[in-house]
Scaffold this active site. Structure first.
Site, short mmCIF file in Angstrom:
data_model
loop_
_atom_site.label_atom_id
_atom_site.label_comp_id
_atom_site.label_asym_id
_atom_site.label_seq_id
_atom_site.Cartn_x
_atom_site.Cartn_y
_atom_site.Cartn_z
N ARG A 1 -12.20 -5.19 -17.65
CA ARG A 1 -11.72 -6.57 -17.72
C ARG A 1 -12.38 -7.38 -16.61
O ARG A 1 -12.47 -6.91 -15.47
CB ARG A 1 -10.20 -6.57 -17.56
CG ARG A 1 -9.62 -7.96 -17.60
CD ARG A 1 -8.12 -7.93 -17.65
NE ARG A 1 -7.54 -7.58 -16.35
CZ ARG A 1 -6.23 -7.42 -16.16
NH1 ARG A 1 -5.41 -7.53 -17.18
NH2 ARG A 1 -5.77 -7.12 -14.98
N HIS B 1 0.83 -1.20 0.00
CA HIS B 1 0.00 0.00 0.00
C HIS B 1 0.86 1.25 0.00
O HIS B 1 0.48 2.28 -0.53
CB HIS B 1 -0.95 -0.02 1.20
CG HIS B 1 -2.22 -0.72 0.87
ND1 HIS B 1 -2.59 -1.90 1.44
CD2 HIS B 1 -3.17 -0.41 -0.04
CE1 HIS B 1 -3.73 -2.28 0.91
NE2 HIS B 1 -4.10 -1.40 0.02
N ARG C 1 -8.87 -2.49 -14.59
CA ARG C 1 -8.58 -3.72 -13.85
C ARG C 1 -9.55 -3.80 -12.68
O ARG C 1 -9.53 -2.93 -11.82
CB ARG C 1 -7.14 -3.70 -13.34
CG ARG C 1 -6.07 -3.82 -14.41
CD ARG C 1 -4.70 -3.73 -13.75
NE ARG C 1 -3.60 -4.15 -14.61
CZ ARG C 1 -2.79 -3.30 -15.24
NH1 ARG C 1 -2.96 -2.00 -15.12
NH2 ARG C 1 -1.79 -3.77 -15.96
N ASN D 1 2.42 -7.37 -20.96
CA ASN D 1 3.15 -7.75 -19.73
C ASN D 1 3.19 -9.26 -19.59
O ASN D 1 4.25 -9.86 -19.39
CB ASN D 1 2.46 -7.17 -18.49
CG ASN D 1 2.29 -5.68 -18.56
OD1 ASN D 1 2.98 -5.02 -19.34
ND2 ASN D 1 1.38 -5.13 -17.78
N ASP D 2 2.02 -9.87 -19.70
CA ASP D 2 2.00 -11.33 -19.58
C ASP D 2 2.53 -12.01 -20.82
O ASP D 2 3.20 -13.03 -20.74
CB ASP D 2 0.58 -11.81 -19.27
CG ASP D 2 0.29 -11.72 -17.79
OD1 ASP D 2 1.17 -12.13 -17.00
OD2 ASP D 2 -0.77 -11.22 -17.41
N ARG E 1 7.51 -12.44 -14.38
CA ARG E 1 7.59 -10.98 -14.41
C ARG E 1 7.92 -10.39 -13.05
O ARG E 1 8.27 -9.22 -12.94
CB ARG E 1 6.31 -10.38 -14.99
CG ARG E 1 5.05 -10.71 -14.22
CD ARG E 1 3.78 -10.41 -15.02
NE ARG E 1 3.19 -9.14 -14.70
CZ ARG E 1 2.00 -8.73 -15.14
NH1 ARG E 1 1.28 -9.50 -15.95
NH2 ARG E 1 1.52 -7.57 -14.80
N GLU F 1 -2.65 -12.50 -24.47
CA GLU F 1 -1.51 -12.49 -23.54
C GLU F 1 -0.94 -13.88 -23.29
O GLU F 1 0.10 -14.03 -22.68
CB GLU F 1 -1.89 -11.81 -22.21
CG GLU F 1 -3.12 -12.35 -21.53
CD GLU F 1 -3.49 -11.58 -20.26
OE1 GLU F 1 -2.68 -10.78 -19.76
OE2 GLU F 1 -4.61 -11.79 -19.77
C1 PEP Z 1 -0.82 -7.47 -19.31
O1 PEP Z 1 -0.64 -8.63 -18.96
O2 PEP Z 1 -0.15 -6.88 -20.17
C2 PEP Z 1 -1.89 -6.65 -18.69
C3 PEP Z 1 -2.20 -5.47 -19.14
O3 PEP Z 1 -2.51 -7.15 -17.61
P1 PEP Z 1 -1.89 -7.29 -16.14
O4 PEP Z 1 -0.64 -6.49 -16.10
O5 PEP Z 1 -2.95 -6.79 -15.23
O6 PEP Z 1 -1.67 -8.76 -16.02
MG MG Z 2 -2.13 -9.76 -17.89
#
Ligand code: PEP
Ligand code: MG
Length: 757
Positions: free
Chosen positions: A503, A360, A467, A629-630, A640, A606
């Site tokens: 999402r 936090h 999110r 990201n994923d 990650r 992803e």
């Molecule tokens: C991703 O995976 O790129 C994404 C936007 O979702 P998150 O980072 O919440 O997994």
């Molecule tokens: Mg993701």
């Protein structure tokens, strides 16, 4: 052997003082190998030499004095080769150098192994013997294993040892954290300790339990008041979901469960402090044992809450320390309430030894725009009070005792950052259109923390990723349909007239819910995202219904499905979405005749498998959105969140760029609108390349929007296409980075090379 080895490592890593620990280490190793001498050398990378630190067998006078250059002698050879060297007759070896002061003439046999941590040689461990013989394979294996296990503890010592050097000789010492908030801060560090700590309470029994309960009630009342004040003060600056932590604290204090548990301990005869400690410790143990980063961080929140209650139980007044006009706060565990207490007193940076991106404290730091570094291990922070530092929240690096050159360099960056910020803000409300008239939509990612993201004045064309996890996390049970509806309505209303892509719940992996724990060996490859919600249609349906209900009359909702890895998941999710739609349409038309518009539904790209099924998916969905990201994590097989492999996690790996390009081509062929919502779109280089690939919507943090827009408005689309064509021929991310930096210079975007904003 294994027991001996474990014992040696354990003793060494738990030792309070370095010198005796090293002496004990060398004599234990000497005995374990029945050698006649064992020594340990530390590497000093500034002076480029190894320093003899301790030995059982060499002259004591040489400890801390005798040094051997990185390229000298057998010690240097072990360091250079980064492998064990086992020699029967060391004195006859061409690299042997004679150092009379160590008195080693009697030894013939030599075995040395490097101590290496994260590819860096930290020291050398040697054993020697009078008899000329090669050490056996078992002995060599023992020393290699021991050195590998000692490396972690040595890394800790290295940090502290170098710190001493830096204090005296002005050598900059850099420490790396694992997460934080972006930005740069230069200034003095102030060490902050919690005023009282539950860990120091010695549990005791007390006769008068009624009096103890009254004390507890008083403390709860005062603590609630403290949190209200903190929340109020901050809400003047940010209106933001990161302030929810104070609400959660308040809810916990007001909930009967928590208080009842403490009262029940008091009734068993414990005094109020002890009862509090027993209950809080119990919670902490439970949270810390969880296999989930987010939930483990909640242990820190509970600890913070416990310490606050203790402070009020004992009527401690806040000890006001003399603070410079501006300062960086450092503590073992920086909590959200510590930040709240200091933010108006000149707080310009935050350094926490524990914590991560999920704490936090980090969320609050980002919301307040204060640079921060979390999880900075091995920092001997107690010795750093009032020390000058540079905090680089972009690279998560802390430079202690920086020299003038480094300070000047960072001052320039700060200055350029300020100028660039002011400059890019000017285009925030203009379209994201290139010089040759090619436009894209820039949208914001929202929902993680910041109310800032909800504001319109960042110039976004809508929300590319909302999110939904966080509202599910800060609670003790699943939110009801009504609660979700109200929340989603707020989001949809604040972006009235603009698209909002929500999402569905994406928990699992590194995000799980306190009331729905998931323990798995490989959480990122496990029960995550759509896999969970399809297994629990009751959770999925409530969320879909809430989203749809919230959109009535606004009609700006799109729904996005995370972690799709096959077509069945899409079919099943669509079936449930249709079910929710028809049920809700019927309910609404019965009530007040309100008409429900069916939202568009898209999937996140992803999981790599889906890249090869885009054509099959095309007829089933309304849009694709790449979660880079994923996608990066799964394509490169790099966790990650794992610090050890962080350098391998690179969006500019040619395979990632090729995959992204392929996705864009396929989407165009299939006529499916495409967006991207991963971090890559936050970076001007990433955004420009994505645009050249054909991405039509780039979704990013609100903070990055203006700078990306500025970059887009200063380039030509056709030029970008040429640049992309060359980038796609490059074979390493390093080549991509350096080529793109060079291109930014040619395009007149040199500011973005130096400044990261
Ligand atoms: C991703 O995976 O790129 C994404 C936007 O979702 P998150 O980072 O919440 O997994
Ligand atoms: Mg993701």
């Amino acid at each position: 052997m294994l027991t001996t080895l474990r014992q040696i490592v354990l003793e060494f890593s738990q030792a309070a003082e370095l010198e005796p620990a090293l002496l004990r280490l060398v004599s234990q190793v000497k005995d374990a190998l029945s050698a006649q001498c064992c020594s340990v050398y530390f590497a000093d990378h500034h002076k480029q030499h190894f320093l003899l630190m301790a030995s059982d067998g060499l002259a004591e006078n040489a400890f801390g004095r005798t040094s051997i250059g990185f390229t000298e002698g057998l010690i240097g050879l072990v360091g250079q080769r980064e492998e064990p060297i086992n020699i029967a007759n060391a004195q006859q070896h061409p690299d042997f150098i004679h150092a009379p002061e160590v008195e080693e003439d009697k030894y013939q046999a030599f075995l040395g192994t490097p101590i290496i941590h994260q590819r860096k040689v930290l020291g050398i461990l040697t054993v020697q013997q009078e008899q000329a013989r090669n050490f056996s394979e078992n002995e060599e294996a023992f020393l290699v294993t021991l050195s590998a296990q000692l490396a972690n503890a040595m890394a800790n010592i290295e940090a502290q040892g170098l710190m001493a050097v830096s204090n005296n000789q002005h050598v900059v010492n850099t420490h790396k954290g694992i997460g934080g908030a972006p930005g740069i801060a230069i200034g003095e560090m102030i060490v902050v300790h919690p005023i009282v700590e539950l860990s120091s309470v010695i549990v005791r029994k007390e006769e008068n339990s009624l009096q103890q309960i009254a004390r507890l009630n008083e403390s709860v009342k005062n603590t609630l008041a403290d949190f209200s004040v903190m929340g109020r003060k901050l809400s003047n600056i940010i209106s933001d979901s990161s302030l929810d932590i104070f609400e959660v604290y308040k809810q916990l204090l007001e909930s009967d469960n928590f208080k009842d548990e403490i009262i029940s301990k008091i009734k068993q005869g414990w005094n109020a402090e002890s009862a509090l400690k027993i209950v809080v410790d119990n919670y902490i143990v439970q949270f810390e044992a969880l296999d989930d980063d987010y939930l483990r961080e909640r242990a820190s929140d509970i600890k913070d809450l416990g310490n606050r209650l203790l402070k009020n139980l004992q009527n401690h007044k806040n000890h006001k320390q003399q603070l410079p006009e501006e300062f960086l706060l450092v503590a073992q565990d920086v909590t959200a309430s510590m930040i709240a207490e200091h933010q108006h007193l000149g707080l310009s940076g935050i350094i926490s030894l524990s914590g991560s991106n999920n704490s936090h404290a980090t969320i609050l730091a980002k919301a307040l725009n204060i640079p921060a570094i979390m999880g900075i291990e091995y920092l001997p922070f107690q010795t750093l009070h009032r020390q000058q530092v540079i905090l680089d929240g972009y690279s998560c690096q802390l430079h202690v005792a920086p020299n003038d050159t480094l300070i000047t360099e960072y001052q320039h960056i700060l200055q350029a950052e300020g100028q660039l910020q002011a400059q890019v803000k000017k285009v925030a409300h203009l379209p994201a259109t290139t010089l040759d008239d090619h436009s894209v939509s820039l949208m914001v990612n929202s929902g993680l923390s910041s109310g800032f993201e909800f504001t319109h004045n960042v110039g976004a064309d809508g929300v590319g990723l909302y999110r939904t996890e966080i509202p599910f996390m800060n609670r003790s049970c699943f939110p009801s349909e009504l609660e979700q509806t109200l929340l989603y309505r707020q989001v949809l209303t604040s972006f009235k007239g603009q698209p909002v892509i929500m999402r569905t719940l994406d928990v699992g992996g590194d995000k799980s819910l306190p009331y729905f724990p998931i323990a798995e060996a490989n959480p990122f490859l496990g029960w995550r995202g759509i896999r969970i919600t399809l297994d629990h249609p009751e959770i999925f349906l409530v969320q879909i219904r809430a989203m749809m209900k919230a959109s009535v009359g606004l009609e700006n909702l799109s729904i996005m499905l995370p972690m799709i890895s096959n077509l069945n998941e899409v079919d099943e999710a669509m079936r449930l979405i249709n079910q929710a739609y028809y049920e809700l349409s019927a309910e609404l038309s019965n009530q007040d005749g309100a008409k429900l518009l069916k939202p568009k539904v898209g999937v996140m790209v992803e999981v790599p498998s889906i890249i090869f099924q885009l054509e099959d998916l095309a007829s089933k969905v309304d849009f694709f959105s790449v979660g880079s990201n994923d996608l990066t994590q799964y394509l490169l097989a790099v966790d990650r969140n794992n610090k050890r492999v962080a350098s391998l996690y690179d969006f500019y790996h040619p395979a990632i760029l090729k995959a992204l390009h392929h996705i864009a081509e396929k989407s165009q062929q299939c006529n499916v609108p495409l967006s991207i919502c991963g971090e890559l779109a936050n970076e001007p280089i990433g955004a420009l390349l994505l645009m050249a690939m054909g991405y039509e919507k780039l979704s990013m943090s609100a903070h990055s929007l203006a700078k990306v827009k500025w970059a887009i408005r200063h380039v030509e689309y056709q030029q970008l296409k040429t640049i992309l064509a060359h980038v796609l021929t490059l074979t390493s991310s390093k080549k991509v980075h350096s080529y793109m930096h060079q291109q930014l210079l040619y395009l007149g975007l040199e500011d973005f090379v130096q400044v990261r904003l």
